[in-house]
Structures are given as structure tokens and as C-alpha cells.
Design a protein around this motif. Structure first.
Motif, PDB file in Angstrom:
ATOM      1  N   ILE A 241      42.055  41.681  36.524  1.00  0.00           N
ATOM      2  CA  ILE A 241      41.046  40.900  37.227  1.00  0.00           C
ATOM      3  C   ILE A 241      41.392  39.388  37.209  1.00  0.00           C
ATOM      4  N   LYS A 242      41.354  38.472  38.195  1.00  0.00           N
ATOM      5  CA  LYS A 242      41.476  36.951  38.080  1.00  0.00           C
ATOM      6  C   LYS A 242      40.250  36.534  38.842  1.00  0.00           C
ATOM      7  N   GLU A 243      39.490  35.654  38.192  1.00  0.00           N
ATOM      8  CA  GLU A 243      38.538  34.944  38.617  1.00  0.00           C
ATOM      9  C   GLU A 243      38.868  33.355  39.050  1.00  0.00           C
ATOM     10  N   ARG A 244      38.439  32.896  40.042  1.00  0.00           N
ATOM     11  CA  ARG A 244      38.745  31.411  40.103  1.00  0.00           C
ATOM     12  C   ARG A 244      36.947  30.847  39.984  1.00  0.00           C
ATOM     13  N   LEU A 245      36.653  30.043  39.138  1.00  0.00           N
ATOM     14  CA  LEU A 245      35.510  29.762  38.977  1.00  0.00           C
ATOM     15  C   LEU A 245      35.096  28.438  39.967  1.00  0.00           C
ATOM     16  N   PRO A 246      34.028  28.108  40.128  1.00  0.00           N
ATOM     17  CA  PRO A 246      33.769  26.976  41.312  1.00  0.00           C
ATOM     18  C   PRO A 246      34.227  25.625  40.381  1.00  0.00           C
ATOM     19  N   ASN A 247      34.034  25.324  39.040  1.00  0.00           N
ATOM     20  CA  ASN A 247      34.690  24.284  38.372  1.00  0.00           C
ATOM     21  C   ASN A 247      36.162  24.268  38.387  1.00  0.00           C
ATOM     22  N   GLY A 248      37.082  25.177  39.026  1.00  0.00           N
ATOM     23  CA  GLY A 248      38.375  25.370  39.022  1.00  0.00           C
ATOM     24  C   GLY A 248      39.093  26.047  38.067  1.00  0.00           C
ATOM     25  N   GLU A 249      38.340  26.404  36.944  1.00  0.00           N
ATOM     26  CA  GLU A 249      38.900  27.267  35.785  1.00  0.00           C
ATOM     27  C   GLU A 249      39.340  28.781  36.197  1.00  0.00           C
ATOM     28  N   ILE A 250      40.388  29.249  35.863  1.00  0.00           N
ATOM     29  CA  ILE A 250      40.916  30.458  36.225  1.00  0.00           C
ATOM     30  C   ILE A 250      40.793  31.417  35.072  1.00  0.00           C
ATOM     31  N   ARG A 251      40.252  32.547  34.975  1.00  0.00           N
ATOM     32  CA  ARG A 251      40.145  33.423  34.124  1.00  0.00           C
ATOM     33  C   ARG A 251      40.536  34.732  34.371  1.00  0.00           C
ATOM     34  N   GLU A 252      41.231  35.426  33.485  1.00  0.00           N
ATOM     35  CA  GLU A 252      41.873  36.717  33.894  1.00  0.00           C
ATOM     36  C   GLU A 252      41.587  37.768  32.558  1.00  0.00           C
ATOM     37  N   PHE A 253      41.316  39.307  33.071  1.00  0.00           N
ATOM     38  CA  PHE A 253      40.974  40.111  32.141  1.00  0.00           C
ATOM     39  C   PHE A 253      42.000  41.366  32.545  1.00  0.00           C
ATOM     40  N   ASP A 254      42.216  42.180  31.495  1.00  0.00           N
ATOM     41  CA  ASP A 254      42.589  43.548  31.514  1.00  0.00           C
ATOM     42  C   ASP A 254      41.774  44.339  30.872  1.00  0.00           C
TER      43      ASP A 254
END
Length: 342
Positions: A241-254
Motif C-alpha cells: 500500500i502507498k498512501e499520499r497524505l494531504p500534507n505531501g507525506e508518502i507512507r508505504e506498508f507491506d
């Protein structure tokens, strides 16, 4: 009038391999379709070919509405006996096609012959190619003749390229052919609907793991999901999973070796001891996959005006994070399969 057009790469035929010393050629193919001034690049991992061999791609290159009465197709084929830098995976293929698309975007008029001319420069950083690697170069604008309303036509385009090069002692030649199928349809005249289509979804149950595989995304929600089968397992799934947050941060989860909750008892019996043993979902809930980041995926059926269509959605849902609830509010987003060209 616009036509609905589909372009498919059928196969490559090696009538005469280029290599004089190697056991076989290592044939890599890239190219592009140009429709209404837009470039749709494609690439394929290299395949071994000998004289008389055929490789079947059966690869969709483009599908969509085209306003102009023609569509451009071009291809560049390379023998990579002395290069190991070409695409070996889906990620590598995406790098090649993005490079082609970027190069084409700088062209003032992206006709197909101009696109093909710029492909070597676009991908040189990735492959380390030289002129001696090229064994196939072709580009053509295919006319789309007017048809009667509702009529469909298919053209088979079969370009063939022969060449020769010489060294101090040896002379090598090559002979390659590609086959493309171009299908277009003249639509029936339609009138605007009196009301917008009512879209709805319902939980989907009794799904098999294969129904979840592939890429899913929500461009507006900034979520990308890629699901593959866990190596060595018929039932478990690996989820990225790749999430692009409203503040520009990108988080990735496996999430590794996840099971689909709600698989039918019949499927369990067929699957044997390795099959998942989760309880069936609660009434009204679809088959689901629990993720390591606390969210879940739920399979949903899609209806247009109450009539089910073949597409499916995956609902990605989860709670807000306590430590950054303002930047990461609760998630409840539908993910769709993106249209993939090449």
C-alpha cells in the motif's frame, strides 16, 4: 466522428537471427501508439529468438476513443546479446515507458515517426545501447476508414525489416517481422440520457484469491495498492500500500501472507490444509483482507442503474491515526483497476 479503437501487438517472427556467434538473439521490443497527438508508449522484457522462431505477445497497446481518421504505430526492436541492462520486470518496463513518454512530450508535433526517432535517446541511460543493437525500426500512420454505424473493422499490420552489418571478418544480417491488429468501430448515434446513471456497490463474497491480484488505485484519494500471490502459496496474498497524505507525506506498508476472509467452504475443501480458515464475514460485509497498518480491503460489486457490471471495486478503509488525526483522517476510499497500456 470519433471511433473506438483498440491496438494489439500479436507476435514477432524471427526469419533470420542477427547473431552469428551467439546461440540466439535476445530480442527486446519497445515502441508507441500515437492517437490524437498523444503518445502511449509500450515495452516488453527481452525474449530469446532463433531463426524460424515466433514469440506470441498478445499484448494490448491502446484502447479508447480517437477523433482523428488515423492512428500511429511504431516499434523499435533490439538484439541485446551484449547488454544485460534491459527490462526484466514490470517496474523496469514502467521506467522505459515513462522515459519514452517524457521524451515525446518535448516534441512539437508528436507524429509516430518522430516518437520512434527519439526512443534510443530516451532509453539510452537505462540500457547503454549503441547503434549496433538495433535490428528493427518501423513507424506507420494507419488510416481508419469510415464505417457504417455499429460496424467493426480489423486490420492486421505486418511490417518486416531486413538488415545487414559487417565487421572486419564477419558479416551478419537479420530479418524480423511484427504483427499488430488494429480494430475500430463506428458508434451508433446516441442521445444524451435524460438523467445521470445511478452508481452503487454491494459487498462481494465467495471470491477466490486470484480475483484480488493486480494493481488498484484511487487517483483522487492518493492511494495505490498492488496485490500479488505469496510465493509458494495458492491462498495467501502479499499486499503493498502507498498512501499520499494531504500534507505531501508518502507512507508505504507491506502485508505479507494475508488471507481472504470469507472464502466459501467448497473452496476450503478444494484448497486443503493450506486454505484460510477465517470465519465468514458478518451479513452485509464483503470478502476482506486485514492489513498490517490497521486498515482493511473489502471486495465490492458494482451496479449501474441497478444492473451489475463486470468491474469490481476494492474498498480501502481504516481509522484515523491518533498521533496525526488532522493530517491523516479516517480512510474510506474505493480503489479501481487502472487502464494499463503496455
Amino acid at each position: 466522428m470519433a471511433n473506438y479503437v483498440e491496438v494489439r501487438l500479436i507476435r514477432v517472427i524471427c526469419h533470420d537471427m542477427e547473431s552469428s556467434s551467439a546461440e540466439h538473439d535476445v530480442f527486446a521490443l519497445t515502441g508507441a501508439v500515437v492517437a490524437d497527438g498523444q503518445t502511449f508508449p509500450f515495452a516488453h522484457p527481452a525474449v530469446p529468438l532463433k531463426t524460424g522462431w515466433t514469440f506470441s505477445y498478445q499484448m494490448p497497446l491502446f484502447a479508447g476513443w480517437v477523433q482523428q481518421p488515423s492512428i500511429g504505430i511504431g516499434a523499435l526492436g533490439m538484439d541485446l546479446d551484449n547488454s544485460d541492462g534491459w527490462a526484466h520486470s514490470e517496474d523496469d518496463v514502467r521506467k522505459v515507458t515513462k522515459a519514452i513518454a517524457k521524451a515525446a512530450s518535448y516534441l512539437p508535433v508528436p507524429y509516430i515517426d518522430s516518437v520512434i526517432e527519439h526512443i534510443p535517446d530516451a532509453i539510452d541511460f537505462f540500457t547503454g545501447l549503441d547503434e549496433d543493437d538495433e535490428v528493427f525500426r518501423w513507424a506507420e500512420n494507419v488510416p481508419l476508414e469510415r464505417l457504417a454505424p455499429g460496424q467493426t473493422e480489423t486490420k492486421i499490420i505486418a511490417p518486416r525489416v531486413r538488415g545487414e552489418k559487417s565487421a572486419l571478418i564477419t558479416i551478419s544480417d537479420w530479418d524480423y517481422a511484427l504483427e499488430f491488429a488494429v480494430t475500430w468501430q463506428e458508434p451508433y448515434p446516441v442521445f444524451p440520457p435524460t438523467r445521470p446513471i445511478s452508481w452503487s456497490t454491494q459487498p462481494d463474497t465467495d471470491t477466490m484469491p486470484a480475483a484480488w491480484l493486480g494493481g488498484w488505485e484511487s487517483a483522487s484519494g492518493g492511494i495505490e495498492c498492488w496485490i500479488t500471490r505469496t510465493p509458494g502459496s495458492l491462498w495467501n496474498l502479499d499486499v503493498h500500500i502507498k498512501e499520499r497524505l494531504p500534507n505531501g507525506e508518502i507512507r508505504e506498508f507491506d502485508t505479507l501472507a494475508a488471507a481472504v476472509a470469507g472464502v466459501t467452504p467448497a473452496a476450503l475443501r478444494l484448497g486443503g490444509p493450506e486454505a484460510p480458515t477465517d470465519d465468514a464475514p458478518a451479513p452485509g460485509a464483503g470478502d476482506r483482507v486485514q492489513l498490517a497498518n490497521g486498515c482493511l480491503l473489502e471486495m465490492r460489486r458494482v451496479f449501474a442503474d441497478g444492473v451489475e457490471i463486470s468491474d469490481r471495486l476494492i474498498r480501502y478503509a481504516g481509522p484515523a491515526r491518533v498521533d496525526d488525526v488532522l493530517d491523516a483522517p479516517p480512510i474510506d476510499i474505493d480503489l479501481e483497476r487502472p487502464l494499463h497500456i503496455g
